[in-house]
Design an enzyme around this catalytic site. Structure first.
Site, short mmCIF file in Angstrom:
data_model
loop_
_atom_site.label_atom_id
_atom_site.label_comp_id
_atom_site.label_asym_id
_atom_site.label_seq_id
_atom_site.Cartn_x
_atom_site.Cartn_y
_atom_site.Cartn_z
N ALA A 281 0.81 -1.23 0.00
CA ALA A 281 0.00 0.00 0.00
C ALA A 281 0.83 1.28 0.00
CB ALA A 281 -1.00 0.02 1.16
N ALA A 282 2.13 1.16 -0.28
CA ALA A 282 2.96 2.37 -0.41
C ALA A 282 2.41 3.23 -1.55
CB ALA A 282 4.41 1.99 -0.70
N GLY A 283 2.07 2.56 -2.65
CA GLY A 283 1.53 3.29 -3.79
C GLY A 283 0.18 3.92 -3.45
N ASP A 284 -0.61 3.25 -2.63
CA ASP A 284 -1.91 3.81 -2.23
C ASP A 284 -1.71 5.06 -1.38
OD1 ASP A 284 -3.13 1.71 -3.53
OD2 ASP A 284 -3.16 0.45 -1.74
P1 ATP Z 1 2.31 -1.11 -3.65
O1 ATP Z 1 1.79 -1.85 -4.87
O2 ATP Z 1 3.11 -1.99 -2.73
O3 ATP Z 1 1.28 -0.30 -2.98
P2 ATP Z 1 3.64 0.46 -5.61
O4 ATP Z 1 4.48 -0.54 -6.36
O5 ATP Z 1 2.38 0.91 -6.23
O6 ATP Z 1 3.38 -0.04 -4.15
P3 ATP Z 1 6.04 1.96 -5.17
O7 ATP Z 1 6.55 2.61 -6.38
O8 ATP Z 1 6.73 0.72 -4.69
O9 ATP Z 1 4.48 1.76 -5.34
O10 ATP Z 1 6.06 2.98 -3.95
C1 ATP Z 1 5.22 4.11 -3.90
C2 ATP Z 1 5.94 5.21 -3.15
O11 ATP Z 1 6.24 4.77 -1.82
C3 ATP Z 1 7.30 5.61 -3.74
O12 ATP Z 1 7.13 6.54 -4.79
C4 ATP Z 1 7.98 6.20 -2.52
O13 ATP Z 1 7.50 7.50 -2.28
C5 ATP Z 1 7.46 5.30 -1.38
N1 ATP Z 1 8.37 4.19 -1.11
C6 ATP Z 1 8.25 2.91 -1.52
N2 ATP Z 1 9.28 2.15 -1.08
C7 ATP Z 1 10.06 2.97 -0.35
C8 ATP Z 1 11.28 2.80 0.38
N3 ATP Z 1 11.91 1.62 0.43
N4 ATP Z 1 11.80 3.88 1.01
C9 ATP Z 1 11.19 5.10 0.96
N5 ATP Z 1 10.04 5.32 0.29
C10 ATP Z 1 9.48 4.28 -0.35
O1 RIB Z 2 -2.17 -1.85 -2.79
C1 RIB Z 2 -2.33 -2.75 -1.73
C2 RIB Z 2 -3.65 -3.44 -1.83
O2 RIB Z 2 -3.67 -4.24 -2.99
C3 RIB Z 2 -3.96 -4.37 -0.68
O3 RIB Z 2 -4.59 -3.74 0.38
C4 RIB Z 2 -4.78 -5.48 -1.34
O4 RIB Z 2 -6.11 -5.49 -0.92
C5 RIB Z 2 -4.65 -5.23 -2.84
O5 RIB Z 2 -5.80 -4.72 -3.34
#
Ligand code: ATP
Ligand code: RIB
Length: 308
Positions: free
Chosen positions: A249-252
């Site tokens: 959920a970093a992207g969220d």
């Molecule tokens: P997810 O699918 O797990 O929700 P994502 O793949 O959509 O994530 P990422 O690009 O991995 O998204 O991460 C989103 C944001 O989170 C990055 O742009 C950054 O701001 C932050 N982030 C992720 N990982 C790290 C890290 N290891 N250290 C610091 N910030 C991070």
């Molecule tokens: O982005 C993270 C989310 O992806 C999780 O909460 C899971 O429910 C999936 O939808």
């Protein structure tokens, strides 16, 4: 008056298992306990907006089971207007089985359940919520046709549309890309949508997506931060250095924070920097909605960074 952010998307109950390392095909590993946490990309983004002080509402679908009630109640408790969430009779609430390894990485299987009943007719039932918002934030865990029709409707009403194309389809029609104000894929999603392969750099992918009609593309780059590609220019925004324990959920978090920042009038550069800071806090905590930072936490970091 605060600008309103409407999230249109999914709600899932996340079943999270911690593992030392991801099981390989055919391998059996022990998990370190099972946790049930409210999740789903749509609900997570709504939670992020609310915890950062944004004015938010959500449209989505859950089943008529205990998980469905729990998911909408959790959002309500966080001050998300959950009146657009339908409890659909006879279907199960969306589920996600998530493995998180010792490095903080994850592997996710989603069982869509009620999310796949979130059709265009359901969105039309809540057209007034679109009319009364300023920003519409969408992801792709509900049917593609619903996402595209909502974007069309939102643009006829003059709203700003942010599309987080996750999980990424193989392509998004160019007439839809032209309607999206901000496209926010992660680097893998950007490459998939651009039709590239593992060798394609995110900057290149973003540029191809600009060429296909997406005016402003913000690619998240995990621990490397994010980039903005627009008007023929690509700018990188570094992440804050932290020790990530769970990037789920970093992207969220990034998307919710980005929407809040724009809704407060920040320009794109400041909004991306704000979103990077918010997401850098989320990754230091286990979980999904529960890992989203409060506004004060992000502001505290902002002040420290501004002093540098
Ligand atoms: P997810 O699918 O797990 O929700 P994502 O793949 O959509 O994530 P990422 O690009 O991995 O998204 O991460 C989103 C944001 O989170 C990055 O742009 C950054 O701001 C932050 N982030 C992720 N990982 C790290 C890290 N290891 N250290 C610091 N910030 C991070
Ligand atoms: O982005 C993270 C989310 O992806 C999780 O909460 C899971 O429910 C999936 O939808």
């Amino acid at each position: 008056m605060r600008k309103k952010i409407l999230v249109v998307g999914s709600l899932n109950m996340d079943m999270v298992v911690r593992v030392k390392s991801m099981p390989l095909p055919g391998e059996t590993v022990y998990g370190g306990g099972l946790t049930y946490l409210p999740g789903g990309k749509g609900a997570n983004q709504a939670a992020a907006v609310a915890k950062l002080g944004g004015d938010t509402a959500m449209i989505g679908c859950v089943g008529d089971d205990a998980f469905g009630a729990k998911l909408s109640n959790e959002l309500k408790a966080m001050n998300v207007d959950e009146s657009g969430i339908s409890r659909v009779i006879g279907v199960t609430t969306g589920l996600a089985v998530i493995y998180v390894d010792d490095g903080g990485g994850n592997s996710i299987v989603v069982v869509p359940g009620a999310n796949h009943t979130c059709d265009t007719a359901r969105i039309q039932l809540h057209e007034d919520m679109i009319a009364h918002c300023d920003y519409v934030l969408l992801q792709m865990e509900i049917p593609q046709s619903t996402v595209y029709n909502t974007i069309r409707l939102a643009k006829t009403m003059g709203k700003t549309v942010i599309l987080n194309p996750a999980p990424a389809p193989t392509f998004i029609p160019e007439d839809i890309l032209r309607l999206v104000d901000y496209l926010t894929p992660n680097e893998h999603e950007a490459v998939t949508l651009a039709g590239g392969d593992a060798a394609m750099r995110p900057e290149e992918a973003a540029c191809i997506l600009n060429g296909k009609g997406a005016g402003k593309v913000v690619v998240t780059l995990g621990g490397k931060g994010a980039l903005l590609s627009a008007d023929g220019t690509c700018t990188y925004f570094p992440a804050r250095e932290v020790r990530a324990v769970d990037t789920t959920a970093a992207g969220d978090c990034f998307n919710g924070a980005f929407a809040v920042a724009l809704s407060e009038g920040m320009d794109e550069a400041r909004a991306i920097a704000f979103a990077n800071r918010a997401a850098s806090i989320a990754v230091t905590r286990a979980g999904t909605q529960n890992s989203m930072p409060a506004r004060e936490e992000v502001d505290e970091i902002s002040e420290i960074w501004n002093e540098k």
